[in-house]
Enzyme design. Structure first.
Site, PDB file in Angstrom:
ATOM      1  N   CYS A  18      18.043   4.738  -2.989  1.00  0.00           N
ATOM      2  CA  CYS A  18      17.706   5.064  -4.257  1.00  0.00           C
ATOM      3  C   CYS A  18      18.671   5.939  -4.976  1.00  0.00           C
ATOM      4  O   CYS A  18      19.121   5.795  -5.857  1.00  0.00           O
ATOM      5  CB  CYS A  18      16.322   5.780  -4.169  1.00  0.00           C
ATOM      6  SG  CYS A  18      16.295   6.653  -2.719  1.00  0.00           S
ATOM      7  N   HIS A  20      15.431  11.836  -8.561  1.00  0.00           N
ATOM      8  CA  HIS A  20      16.286  12.316  -7.691  1.00  0.00           C
ATOM      9  C   HIS A  20      17.427  12.848  -8.702  1.00  0.00           C
ATOM     10  O   HIS A  20      18.054  12.250  -9.628  1.00  0.00           O
ATOM     11  CB  HIS A  20      17.104  11.280  -6.725  1.00  0.00           C
ATOM     12  CG  HIS A  20      16.193  10.998  -5.583  1.00  0.00           C
ATOM     13  ND1 HIS A  20      15.083  11.456  -5.422  1.00  0.00           N
ATOM     14  CD2 HIS A  20      16.389   9.829  -4.787  1.00  0.00           C
ATOM     15  CE1 HIS A  20      14.544  10.988  -4.344  1.00  0.00           C
ATOM     16  NE2 HIS A  20      15.241   9.815  -3.929  1.00  0.00           N
ATOM     17  N   THR A  36       0.902  -1.271  -0.070  1.00  0.00           N
ATOM     18  CA  THR A  36      -0.073  -0.063  -0.093  1.00  0.00           C
ATOM     19  C   THR A  36       0.729   1.127   0.181  1.00  0.00           C
ATOM     20  O   THR A  36       0.287   2.205  -0.135  1.00  0.00           O
ATOM     21  CB  THR A  36      -0.967   0.033   1.180  1.00  0.00           C
ATOM     22  OG1 THR A  36      -0.030  -0.197   2.462  1.00  0.00           O
ATOM     23  CG2 THR A  36      -2.106  -1.081   1.264  1.00  0.00           C
ATOM     24  N   GLY A  37       2.100   1.017  -0.007  1.00  0.00           N
ATOM     25  CA  GLY A  37       3.029   2.249   0.189  1.00  0.00           C
ATOM     26  C   GLY A  37       3.333   2.927  -1.262  1.00  0.00           C
ATOM     27  O   GLY A  37       3.106   2.455  -2.328  1.00  0.00           O
ATOM     28  N   SER A  78      -4.307  -1.807   7.033  1.00  0.00           N
ATOM     29  CA  SER A  78      -4.985  -1.985   5.753  1.00  0.00           C
ATOM     30  C   SER A  78      -5.329  -3.374   5.526  1.00  0.00           C
ATOM     31  O   SER A  78      -6.277  -3.734   4.718  1.00  0.00           O
ATOM     32  CB  SER A  78      -3.662  -1.651   4.581  1.00  0.00           C
ATOM     33  OG  SER A  78      -3.003  -0.462   4.753  1.00  0.00           O
ATOM     34  N   VAL A 133       6.492   2.622  -2.692  1.00  0.00           N
ATOM     35  CA  VAL A 133       7.098   1.586  -3.473  1.00  0.00           C
ATOM     36  C   VAL A 133       6.142   0.387  -4.032  1.00  0.00           C
ATOM     37  O   VAL A 133       6.338  -0.112  -4.772  1.00  0.00           O
ATOM     38  CB  VAL A 133       8.581   1.375  -2.748  1.00  0.00           C
ATOM     39  CG1 VAL A 133       9.139   0.116  -3.529  1.00  0.00           C
ATOM     40  CG2 VAL A 133       9.293   2.477  -2.695  1.00  0.00           C
ATOM     41  N   GLU A 135      20.828   9.355   5.132  1.00  0.00           N
ATOM     42  CA  GLU A 135      20.778   9.087   3.608  1.00  0.00           C
ATOM     43  C   GLU A 135      22.477   9.247   3.152  1.00  0.00           C
ATOM     44  O   GLU A 135      22.838   8.626   2.536  1.00  0.00           O
ATOM     45  CB  GLU A 135      20.177  10.217   2.963  1.00  0.00           C
ATOM     46  CG  GLU A 135      19.907   9.935   1.352  1.00  0.00           C
ATOM     47  CD  GLU A 135      18.969   8.949   1.365  1.00  0.00           C
ATOM     48  OE1 GLU A 135      18.257   8.213   2.125  1.00  0.00           O
ATOM     49  OE2 GLU A 135      18.664   8.712  -0.156  1.00  0.00           O
ATOM     50  N   ARG A 191      16.379  17.585   0.329  1.00  0.00           N
ATOM     51  CA  ARG A 191      15.296  17.203  -0.134  1.00  0.00           C
ATOM     52  C   ARG A 191      14.530  18.466  -1.009  1.00  0.00           C
ATOM     53  O   ARG A 191      14.630  19.552  -0.284  1.00  0.00           O
ATOM     54  CB  ARG A 191      13.981  16.655   1.190  1.00  0.00           C
ATOM     55  CG  ARG A 191      12.807  16.354   0.722  1.00  0.00           C
ATOM     56  CD  ARG A 191      12.759  14.875   0.037  1.00  0.00           C
ATOM     57  NE  ARG A 191      12.902  14.009   1.199  1.00  0.00           N
ATOM     58  CZ  ARG A 191      13.287  12.823   0.765  1.00  0.00           C
ATOM     59  NH1 ARG A 191      13.568  12.137  -0.486  1.00  0.00           N
ATOM     60  NH2 ARG A 191      13.700  11.712   1.557  1.00  0.00           N
ATOM     61  N   LYS A 215      24.539   6.173   4.150  1.00  0.00           N
ATOM     62  CA  LYS A 215      24.101   5.134   3.022  1.00  0.00           C
ATOM     63  C   LYS A 215      25.001   5.253   1.856  1.00  0.00           C
ATOM     64  O   LYS A 215      25.632   4.424   1.144  1.00  0.00           O
ATOM     65  CB  LYS A 215      22.714   4.960   2.818  1.00  0.00           C
ATOM     66  CG  LYS A 215      21.998   4.392   3.954  1.00  0.00           C
ATOM     67  CD  LYS A 215      20.582   4.237   3.667  1.00  0.00           C
ATOM     68  CE  LYS A 215      19.627   5.171   4.388  1.00  0.00           C
ATOM     69  NZ  LYS A 215      18.412   5.137   4.140  1.00  0.00           N
TER      70      LYS A 215
HETATM   71  P1  NAP Z   1       5.496   4.033   2.642  1.00  0.00           P
HETATM   72  O1  NAP Z   1       4.760   4.798   1.434  1.00  0.00           O
HETATM   73  O2  NAP Z   1       5.646   4.667   4.203  1.00  0.00           O
HETATM   74  O3  NAP Z   1       5.100   2.599   2.671  1.00  0.00           O
HETATM   75  C1  NAP Z   1       5.373   1.645   3.902  1.00  0.00           C
HETATM   76  C2  NAP Z   1       4.659   0.491   3.742  1.00  0.00           C
HETATM   77  O4  NAP Z   1       4.817  -0.273   4.841  1.00  0.00           O
HETATM   78  C3  NAP Z   1       2.865   0.756   3.517  1.00  0.00           C
HETATM   79  O5  NAP Z   1       2.611  -0.544   2.961  1.00  0.00           O
HETATM   80  C4  NAP Z   1       2.687   0.231   5.150  1.00  0.00           C
HETATM   81  O6  NAP Z   1       1.378  -0.425   5.138  1.00  0.00           O
HETATM   82  C5  NAP Z   1       3.651  -0.722   5.402  1.00  0.00           C
HETATM   83  N1  NAP Z   1       3.745  -1.025   7.046  1.00  0.00           N
HETATM   84  C6  NAP Z   1       4.247   0.096   7.950  1.00  0.00           C
HETATM   85  N2  NAP Z   1       4.097  -0.305   9.175  1.00  0.00           N
HETATM   86  C7  NAP Z   1       3.880  -1.796   9.084  1.00  0.00           C
HETATM   87  C8  NAP Z   1       3.741  -2.677  10.076  1.00  0.00           C
HETATM   88  N3  NAP Z   1       3.729  -2.463  11.323  1.00  0.00           N
HETATM   89  N4  NAP Z   1       3.446  -3.975   9.443  1.00  0.00           N
HETATM   90  C9  NAP Z   1       3.192  -4.459   8.063  1.00  0.00           C
HETATM   91  N5  NAP Z   1       3.435  -3.274   7.218  1.00  0.00           N
HETATM   92  C10 NAP Z   1       3.685  -2.064   7.624  1.00  0.00           C
HETATM   93  O7  NAP Z   1       7.217   3.954   2.435  1.00  0.00           O
HETATM   94  P2  NAP Z   1       7.846   3.856   0.828  1.00  0.00           P
HETATM   95  O8  NAP Z   1       8.288   5.160   0.300  1.00  0.00           O
HETATM   96  O9  NAP Z   1       6.999   3.011  -0.265  1.00  0.00           O
HETATM   97  O10 NAP Z   1       9.033   3.017   1.174  1.00  0.00           O
HETATM   98  C11 NAP Z   1       9.249   1.685   1.405  1.00  0.00           C
HETATM   99  C12 NAP Z   1      10.454   0.976   1.696  1.00  0.00           C
HETATM  100  O11 NAP Z   1      11.370   1.282   0.400  1.00  0.00           O
HETATM  101  C13 NAP Z   1      11.331   1.612   2.812  1.00  0.00           C
HETATM  102  O12 NAP Z   1      11.939   0.849   3.322  1.00  0.00           O
HETATM  103  C14 NAP Z   1      12.053   2.531   2.014  1.00  0.00           C
HETATM  104  O13 NAP Z   1      13.201   3.154   2.970  1.00  0.00           O
HETATM  105  C15 NAP Z   1      12.516   2.014   0.904  1.00  0.00           C
HETATM  106  N6  NAP Z   1      12.758   2.801  -0.348  1.00  0.00           N
HETATM  107  C16 NAP Z   1      11.902   4.014  -0.881  1.00  0.00           C
HETATM  108  C17 NAP Z   1      12.197   4.486  -1.739  1.00  0.00           C
HETATM  109  C18 NAP Z   1      11.280   5.690  -2.083  1.00  0.00           C
HETATM  110  O14 NAP Z   1      11.717   6.310  -3.235  1.00  0.00           O
HETATM  111  N7  NAP Z   1      10.095   5.811  -1.599  1.00  0.00           N
HETATM  112  C19 NAP Z   1      13.601   4.207  -2.481  1.00  0.00           C
HETATM  113  C20 NAP Z   1      14.232   3.343  -2.090  1.00  0.00           C
HETATM  114  C21 NAP Z   1      13.704   2.585  -1.150  1.00  0.00           C
HETATM  115  P3  NAP Z   1       0.041   0.559   5.766  1.00  0.00           P
HETATM  116  O15 NAP Z   1      -0.313   1.162   4.258  1.00  0.00           O
HETATM  117  O16 NAP Z   1      -0.943  -0.621   5.861  1.00  0.00           O
HETATM  118  O17 NAP Z   1       0.370   1.625   6.765  1.00  0.00           O
END
Ligand code: NAP
Length: 351
Positions: free
Chosen positions: A150, A243, A12-13, A40, A15, A203, A236, A206
């Site tokens: 990323c 990016h 649902t997030g 969710s 990514v 960041e 940011r 990393k």
């Molecule tokens: P996000 O939009 O905040 O999504 C987080 C996801 O994790 C949601 O599906 C959420 O579900 C789930 N979640 C949160 N707490 C949870 C729990 N206790 N149990 C099970 N599921 C849980 O984050 P995102 O940007 O997609 O990033 C996801 C991952 O990819 C992170 O580790 C981030 O560092 C990494 N990442 C992101 C990017 C980017 O460009 N965004 C790039 C590289 C890596 P609900 O919706 O149900 O809360």
């Protein structure tokens, strides 16, 4: 070829939904499960995403009717693509690997463990051999592979051909990172609009540590990191997706500007490899002084290519240039999917 069943953790997030979109019509994989937090779970994916879907007009049909499950290792799939928040990813991914699932993760939790591959298929597919040591240490039937941060992915792809041809000694990088990189809902709009925030937690660390593992030489004893000094500054900026990175580099061997551009343009290590998500070429060098730009270039080769431009002499190091990549696709969803394709093509998903 029989399709491999895939589950998405964190579906649902930001990514997670990009992964769901990329899996729609995938030639090798079939989305069979979507999972997220208990907030969710129990809803149809289409309903859960009603006000959050941002990957096009509609949630793909094959995903919309799936029931969102909790992230417990009883899902009907062989491989999980993890897009979980890092506050929970570590333990959940381990439980899946222990239960026999292959895990391809976007989260930072396991990236720097010595026997967990930190993969960019164009650069270090031979690091897959670490899986053997990982299974031996943990006793897991499954395993975990990870993709890098990323911004790190884009920088490493840009540096890889230079490291290969000329060697690299020092790198300085300043990033301008999009809001989608902070997840959903991410940075508050009142903080983000008309502003630049000069800090992204963790960041810079990393970007300074992950490239050394990625560009390192693997052996049964682990990864031997090269001696490269890297200094990163991460910001940011109010861009929705994509990016941008201003990179300066000191090479080990002298090279002309023409030779450096040739190295970017000839970098096609996966050519003919048949991985469906692999961009060919992975690097696009643009001649215009006005490129790359997030709005024009973030979707190059379906968001999987890194766009590069403005190569010129640097008066402190040797060269400087600008690189841009789609943080949600090449930097996350597409990277984890490409790793999954690599695993399948090398027989790691065979039963
Ligand atoms: P996000 O939009 O905040 O999504 C987080 C996801 O994790 C949601 O599906 C959420 O579900 C789930 N979640 C949160 N707490 C949870 C729990 N206790 N149990 C099970 N599921 C849980 O984050 P995102 O940007 O997609 O990033 C996801 C991952 O990819 C992170 O580790 C981030 O560092 C990494 N990442 C992101 C990017 C980017 O460009 N965004 C790039 C590289 C890596 P609900 O919706 O149900 O809360």
């Amino acid at each position: 070829m029989e399709k491999t069943k895939i589950g998405v953790l964190g579906a649902t997030g930001m990514v997670g939904q990009a992964i769901v979109q990329l899996l729609s019509g995938h030639p090798w994989f079939e989305l069979s499960e979507v999972a997220a937090s208990e907030r969710s779970a129990g809803q149809r994916y289409g309903e859960a995403m009603a006000s959050r879907w941002s990957m096009g007009p509609e949630v793909p049909d094959a995903a919309a009717g799936l029931t969102v499950k909790e992230c417990t290792p009883d899902l009907d799939c062989d491989l999980v693509l993890s897009a979980l928040d890092s506050s929970v990813a570590g333990g959940i991914e381990e439980r899946f690997a222990k239960a026999g699932y292959a895990v391809s993760s976007n989260a930072r939790n396991h990236r720097m463990e010595p026997d967990v591959p930190l993969l960019i298929p164009e650069i270090n597919s031979e690091h897959l051999q670490l899986i053997g040591a990982q299974r031996k240490r943990t006793g897991w039937k499954g395993f975990i592979v990870t993709d890098p941060n990323c911004s790190t992915i884009a920088m490493c792809l840009a540096l890889a051909p230079l490291a290969e041809r000329f060697g690299i000694e020092k790198v300085m990088v300043t990033t301008m990172q999009a809001l989608s990189g902070a997840g959903y809902p991410g940075v508050a709009s009142t903080d983000a609009l008309d502003n630049v925030i000069p800090f992204i937690s963790g960041e810079e660390e990393k970007m300074q540590s992950e490239p050394l593992k990625i560009l390192g030489k693997v052996s049964p004893a682990g990864v031997k990191e090269p001696r490269i000094e890297i200094s990163a500054q991460c910001n940011r900026v109010p861009v929705r997706n994509g990016h941008t990175e201003c990179i300066s580099v000191k090479l080990s061997k002298a090279a002309s500007e023409k030779e450096v551009i040739k190295a970017f343009r000839e970098f096609r290590p996966l050519k003919g490899n048949g991985l469906p998500s692999a961009p060919d070429p992975p690097l696009v060098y643009l001649d215009s002084d006005l490129r790359p730009q997030p709005r024009l270039d973030a979707w190059s080769y379906r968001g999987m290519a890194v766009s590069i431009g403005r190569l010129r002499r640097c008066s402190v190091l040797d060269y400087k240039f600008v690189a841009l990549s789609n943080n949600l696709i090449r930097g996350a969803a597409g990277a984890a999917l490409l790793n999954a394709e690599l695993l399948k093509s090398r027989g790691y998903l065979d039963h």
